[in-house]
Motif scaffolding. Sequence first.
Motif, PDB file in Angstrom:
ATOM      1  N   LYS A 170      -2.561   5.784   4.107  1.00 60.38           N
ATOM      2  CA  LYS A 170      -2.097   4.488   3.758  1.00 60.38           C
ATOM      3  C   LYS A 170      -2.042   3.597   5.077  1.00 60.38           C
ATOM      4  O   LYS A 170      -2.869   2.448   4.780  1.00 60.38           O
ATOM      5  CB  LYS A 170      -0.625   4.367   3.434  1.00 60.38           C
ATOM      6  N   THR A 171      -1.730   4.111   6.241  1.00 61.90           N
ATOM      7  CA  THR A 171      -1.942   3.403   7.448  1.00 61.90           C
ATOM      8  C   THR A 171      -3.471   3.296   7.614  1.00 61.90           C
ATOM      9  O   THR A 171      -3.697   2.233   8.298  1.00 61.90           O
ATOM     10  CB  THR A 171      -1.229   4.212   8.564  1.00 61.90           C
ATOM     11  N   THR A 172      -4.459   3.991   7.651  1.00 56.06           N
ATOM     12  CA  THR A 172      -5.715   3.779   7.688  1.00 56.06           C
ATOM     13  C   THR A 172      -6.352   2.797   7.071  1.00 56.06           C
ATOM     14  O   THR A 172      -7.074   1.869   7.420  1.00 56.06           O
ATOM     15  CB  THR A 172      -6.337   5.069   7.613  1.00 56.06           C
TER      16      THR A 172
ATOM     17  N   VAL B 277      -2.798   4.940  -2.579  1.00 58.34           N
ATOM     18  CA  VAL B 277      -3.906   5.761  -2.057  1.00 58.34           C
ATOM     19  C   VAL B 277      -3.687   7.278  -2.308  1.00 58.34           C
ATOM     20  O   VAL B 277      -2.569   7.565  -2.054  1.00 58.34           O
ATOM     21  CB  VAL B 277      -3.690   5.601  -0.325  1.00 58.34           C
ATOM     22  N   ASP B 278      -4.599   7.620  -3.157  1.00 60.49           N
ATOM     23  CA  ASP B 278      -4.687   8.937  -3.795  1.00 60.49           C
ATOM     24  C   ASP B 278      -5.328  10.092  -3.066  1.00 60.49           C
ATOM     25  O   ASP B 278      -6.602   9.844  -3.002  1.00 60.49           O
ATOM     26  CB  ASP B 278      -5.090   8.760  -5.252  1.00 60.49           C
ATOM     27  N   THR B 279      -4.794  10.840  -2.427  1.00 62.48           N
ATOM     28  CA  THR B 279      -5.622  11.820  -1.652  1.00 62.48           C
ATOM     29  C   THR B 279      -4.950  13.284  -2.031  1.00 62.48           C
ATOM     30  O   THR B 279      -3.894  13.582  -2.415  1.00 62.48           O
ATOM     31  CB  THR B 279      -5.428  11.669  -0.051  1.00 62.48           C
TER      32      THR B 279
ATOM     33  N   ILE C 259       0.919  -1.243   0.015  1.00 62.51           N
ATOM     34  CA  ILE C 259      -0.008  -0.105  -0.026  1.00 62.51           C
ATOM     35  C   ILE C 259       0.980   1.355  -0.107  1.00 62.51           C
ATOM     36  O   ILE C 259       1.758   1.425   1.087  1.00 62.51           O
ATOM     37  CB  ILE C 259      -1.013   0.017   1.292  1.00 62.51           C
ATOM     38  N   ALA C 260       0.981   1.885  -1.135  1.00 57.26           N
ATOM     39  CA  ALA C 260       1.835   3.161  -1.057  1.00 57.26           C
ATOM     40  C   ALA C 260       0.708   4.303  -1.355  1.00 57.26           C
ATOM     41  O   ALA C 260      -0.409   4.429  -1.489  1.00 57.26           O
ATOM     42  CB  ALA C 260       2.565   3.106  -2.539  1.00 57.26           C
ATOM     43  N   GLY C 261       1.351   5.444  -1.362  1.00 55.70           N
ATOM     44  CA  GLY C 261       0.682   6.775  -1.604  1.00 55.70           C
ATOM     45  C   GLY C 261       1.596   7.940  -0.930  1.00 55.70           C
ATOM     46  O   GLY C 261       2.352   7.728   0.068  1.00 55.70           O
ATOM     47  N   GLY C 262       1.127   9.176  -0.962  1.00 55.12           N
ATOM     48  CA  GLY C 262       1.978  10.315  -0.424  1.00 55.12           C
ATOM     49  C   GLY C 262       1.777  10.158   1.130  1.00 55.12           C
ATOM     50  O   GLY C 262       0.972   9.699   1.699  1.00 55.12           O
ATOM     51  N   SER C 263       2.841  11.125   1.717  1.00 53.94           N
ATOM     52  CA  SER C 263       2.594  11.101   3.112  1.00 53.94           C
ATOM     53  C   SER C 263       1.382  11.693   3.556  1.00 53.94           C
ATOM     54  O   SER C 263       1.223  12.941   2.992  1.00 53.94           O
ATOM     55  CB  SER C 263       3.969  12.227   3.269  1.00 53.94           C
TER      56      SER C 263
ATOM     57  N   GLY D  23       3.793   2.078   3.004  1.00 57.34           N
ATOM     58  CA  GLY D  23       5.025   3.171   2.793  1.00 57.34           C
ATOM     59  C   GLY D  23       4.930   3.841   1.804  1.00 57.34           C
ATOM     60  O   GLY D  23       4.480   3.598   0.563  1.00 57.34           O
ATOM     61  N   ILE D  24       5.388   5.266   1.620  1.00 59.05           N
ATOM     62  CA  ILE D  24       5.303   6.181   0.408  1.00 59.05           C
ATOM     63  C   ILE D  24       6.196   5.564  -0.509  1.00 59.05           C
ATOM     64  O   ILE D  24       5.880   5.794  -1.883  1.00 59.05           O
ATOM     65  CB  ILE D  24       5.779   7.474   0.981  1.00 59.05           C
ATOM     66  N   LEU D  25       7.263   4.622  -0.441  1.00 56.78           N
ATOM     67  CA  LEU D  25       8.268   4.413  -1.429  1.00 56.78           C
ATOM     68  C   LEU D  25       8.146   2.986  -1.947  1.00 56.78           C
ATOM     69  O   LEU D  25       8.936   2.559  -2.653  1.00 56.78           O
ATOM     70  CB  LEU D  25       9.696   4.815  -1.146  1.00 56.78           C
ATOM     71  N   ILE D  26       7.093   2.185  -1.334  1.00 56.70           N
ATOM     72  CA  ILE D  26       7.057   0.871  -1.739  1.00 56.70           C
ATOM     73  C   ILE D  26       6.980   0.295  -3.080  1.00 56.70           C
ATOM     74  O   ILE D  26       7.812  -0.682  -3.526  1.00 56.70           O
ATOM     75  CB  ILE D  26       6.334  -0.113  -0.649  1.00 56.70           C
TER      76      ILE D  26
END
Length: 210
Positions: free
Chosen positions: A14-16, A127-129, A6-10, A108-111
């Motif tokens: 992602k954690t949710t 995850v796109d926010t 699960i990737a995506g910006g800071s 993580g952001i970079l996985i």
Amino acid sequence: MLVIGIAGGSGSGKTTVAQAIVSKLGDENVALISQDSYYKNFTHLPFEERKDINYDHPDSVDNQLLLNHLDQLRRGQAIEVPIYDFSQHARTCKTTHVPVKPVVVIEGILILSDRALREQMDIKVFVDTDPDVRILRRVMRDINERGRSLESVYDQYLTTVKPMHEAFVEPSKRYSDLIIPEGGHNEIAIDLLTSLLERYMSAGAKNPLQ
């Protein structure tokens, strides 16, 4: 064992999303691993040097250790995940014991920016926010949970977080199998993903997307 990335910006959520998967499938079935735990060990450097490292660049992450741990889990061996102290920018001497489970979720952001890691994943999620939402979440998290000052969060965002997101995180979206807009608030997307995983666990399919 099924591996989900699960990737995506800071601050994207992602954690949710990862925690929602654990909640729906049960922690007896899911091992949750954060790429943040795998920052390289810079304890040999003074604090002033450690705090200036670009932690949003792929070179700051010990992906080889993460790959080794995934290999151990696939071979039926439990792992010891490092515990990282964000206030000191260093690993602690403690670890978290992670046993073997049917599903492994790595967030993580970079996985997705690392090819070797991508090749170990059965399902890749991005995850796109909205950027404004992400920066506000990051400010709150870093101040409340990581002991940072508002000024340091602001400086880090402009000098490393934003440019590294544009250089590495956003381009990695093209490698994803699923894109979840608005992170943990997108209950429909999370329900769809967890339904696929439940099918995997019940039927023993190699990959629920196939």
